[in-house]
Write a protein that holds these residues in place. Structure first.
Motif, PDB file in Angstrom:
ATOM      1  N   GLU A  88       0.831  -1.220   0.000  1.00 23.95           N
ATOM      2  CA  GLU A  88       0.000   0.000   0.000  1.00 23.95           C
ATOM      3  C   GLU A  88       0.855   1.256   0.000  1.00 23.95           C
ATOM      4  N   ARG A  89       1.994   1.197   0.684  1.00 28.18           N
ATOM      5  CA  ARG A  89       2.852   2.383   0.796  1.00 28.18           C
ATOM      6  C   ARG A  89       4.088   2.338  -0.084  1.00 28.18           C
ATOM      7  N   GLY A  90       4.243   1.286  -0.875  1.00 22.78           N
ATOM      8  CA  GLY A  90       5.408   1.189  -1.750  1.00 22.78           C
ATOM      9  C   GLY A  90       6.702   0.886  -1.011  1.00 22.78           C
ATOM     10  N   ILE A  91       6.589   0.232   0.136  1.00 22.49           N
ATOM     11  CA  ILE A  91       7.766  -0.142   0.926  1.00 22.49           C
ATOM     12  C   ILE A  91       8.341  -1.438   0.362  1.00 22.49           C
ATOM     13  N   ARG A  92       9.650  -1.458   0.100  1.00 15.30           N
ATOM     14  CA  ARG A  92      10.295  -2.648  -0.431  1.00 15.30           C
ATOM     15  C   ARG A  92      10.580  -3.645   0.692  1.00 15.30           C
ATOM     16  N   VAL A  93      10.584  -4.917   0.342  1.00 20.60           N
ATOM     17  CA  VAL A  93      10.883  -5.994   1.290  1.00 20.60           C
ATOM     18  C   VAL A  93      11.875  -6.945   0.631  1.00 20.60           C
ATOM     19  N   THR A  94      12.896  -7.351   1.376  1.00 24.23           N
ATOM     20  CA  THR A  94      13.861  -8.337   0.885  1.00 24.23           C
ATOM     21  C   THR A  94      14.002  -9.460   1.912  1.00 24.23           C
ATOM     22  N   ASN A  95      14.521 -10.588   1.463  1.00 22.93           N
ATOM     23  CA  ASN A  95      14.815 -11.703   2.371  1.00 22.93           C
ATOM     24  C   ASN A  95      16.156 -12.317   1.993  1.00 22.93           C
ATOM     25  N   THR A  96      16.492 -13.461   2.582  1.00 19.86           N
ATOM     26  CA  THR A  96      17.797 -14.081   2.314  1.00 19.86           C
ATOM     27  C   THR A  96      17.629 -15.527   1.857  1.00 19.86           C
ATOM     28  N   PRO A  97      17.063 -15.750   0.665  1.00 27.20           N
ATOM     29  CA  PRO A  97      16.896 -17.117   0.171  1.00 27.20           C
ATOM     30  C   PRO A  97      18.227 -17.710  -0.295  1.00 27.20           C
ATOM     31  N   ASP A  98      18.213 -18.985  -0.579  1.00 26.32           N
ATOM     32  CA  ASP A  98      19.343 -19.718  -1.154  1.00 26.32           C
ATOM     33  C   ASP A  98      20.503 -19.931  -0.189  1.00 26.32           C
TER      34      ASP A  98
END
Length: 315
Positions: A88-98
């Motif tokens: 809704e607010r255009g906040i980016r999200v990342t994670n640590t796959p692999d």
């Protein structure tokens, strides 16, 4: 130029914290005695959150951080982050796959071996004098040549299956659709049917609203009194009350668990059972993997503030 202000939801290892504090103005909410007051004071200027998979970031927290731009998750799971608020607010999200895939798969297989062969009890049998006083340790069950089910054939599930091949096991899996790279494995769409044909059921799928309690009372009953459930995914994927009932009554033979509802304060019913192996959510807990996870968290933050493409974006 002032350093960007970031919020840490939980402790990070020193090798990550030193670099984070060099690059950013770090605010450690986990050290605050009054979190509401802490957010009231610092929240208006926070631009990033560094969090862990199980801690996430709630809608209420996100709402109180008007300048928030990115949430970087230390872990592969991001189900505890309110993605709807972020979108809704255009906040980016990342994670640590692999980077953690192989260590998690290793622990899952190790848990199966440890529980099936009774290794924790066997060590006590030696150290408490039972071997000398009572003789041979009670017989346990073999692993090789038996039937395994993998619920969720993503990165981790596939690596678990690769390892199980070394034990000449009959391997089946469930997923949203049949996987083209699953040669030698049987596709079983229904989790109940998968459990019914399995001696060992590995839960390796990502957590979401759709998968909540996918390991239901029916799945657990289908696995049966000779079966073992191994969870290296998220606690929410299993109906924990149904699991405890089944372990206590003998409807399910055994379980090996690395995750729990409300952890680290797990349901005390688990502590009274002798047919469950309990682990402290440490499937990715090797020095090598934790360093790689921390590096990826930091690299994603650095990319964001440099205006570069994110390395492992979720949204």
């Amino acid at each position: 130029m002032a350093k960007p202000k970031i919020l840490l939801m939980g402790p990070y290892p020193d090798w990550d914290l030193v670099d984070l504090e060099n690059r950013y103005a770090v605010h450690k909410i986990y050290e605050a005695s009054d979190r509401h007051a802490y957010i009231s004071e610092h929240g208006p200027n926070i631009r990033a959150i560094a969090t862990r998979g199980e801690l996430g970031a709630s809608a209420a927290l996100i709402q109180n951080l008007p300048k928030l731009e990115i949430i970087s998750v230390y872990g592969v799971g991001y189900d505890a982050v309110d993605l709807a608020s972020c979108r809704e607010r255009g906040i980016r999200v990342t994670n640590t796959p692999d980077v953690l895939t192989n260590d998690v798969a290793d622990l899952g297989v190790a848990m199966m071996l440890c529980q099936s062969r009774g290794m924790i009890g066997a060590e006590r049998w030696v150290t408490d004098g039972s071997w000398a006083a009572k003789g041979l340790y009670p017989l346990k069950r073999r692993v090789w040549g038996r039937r395994a089910g993998v619920l969720g054939l993503g990165r981790i599930g596939f690596e678990v299956a690769k390892r199980l091949r070394g034990f000449d096991m009959d391997i089946a899996y469930s997923d949203v659709a049949e996987k083209p790279h699953a040669e030698g494995m049987t596709f079983v769409a229904d989790p109940v049917a998968l459990a019914e044909r399995s001696d060992f059921l590995f839960v390796t799928l990502a957590a979401s609203a759709a998968t909540r309690h996918i390991v239901s009372r029916d799945v657990i009953a289908a696995l049966g009194p000779e079966g073992m459930l191994i969870n290296i995914s998220r606690a929410s994927n299993i109906d924990e009350e149904a699991l405890l009932d089944a372990l206590g009554s003998g409807v399910l033979g055994a379980a090996a668990l690395d995750v729990f509802e409300g952890e680290p304060k797990l349901n005390p019913r688990f502590l009274a059972l002798d047919n469950v192996l309990l682990q402290p959510h440490h499937a990715s807990g090797t020095v090598e993997t934790r360093k790689a996870m921390g590096q990826l968290v930091r690299d994603n933050l650095a990319a964001h503030f440099a205006g570069a493409p994110l390395i492992t974006p979720v949204i």
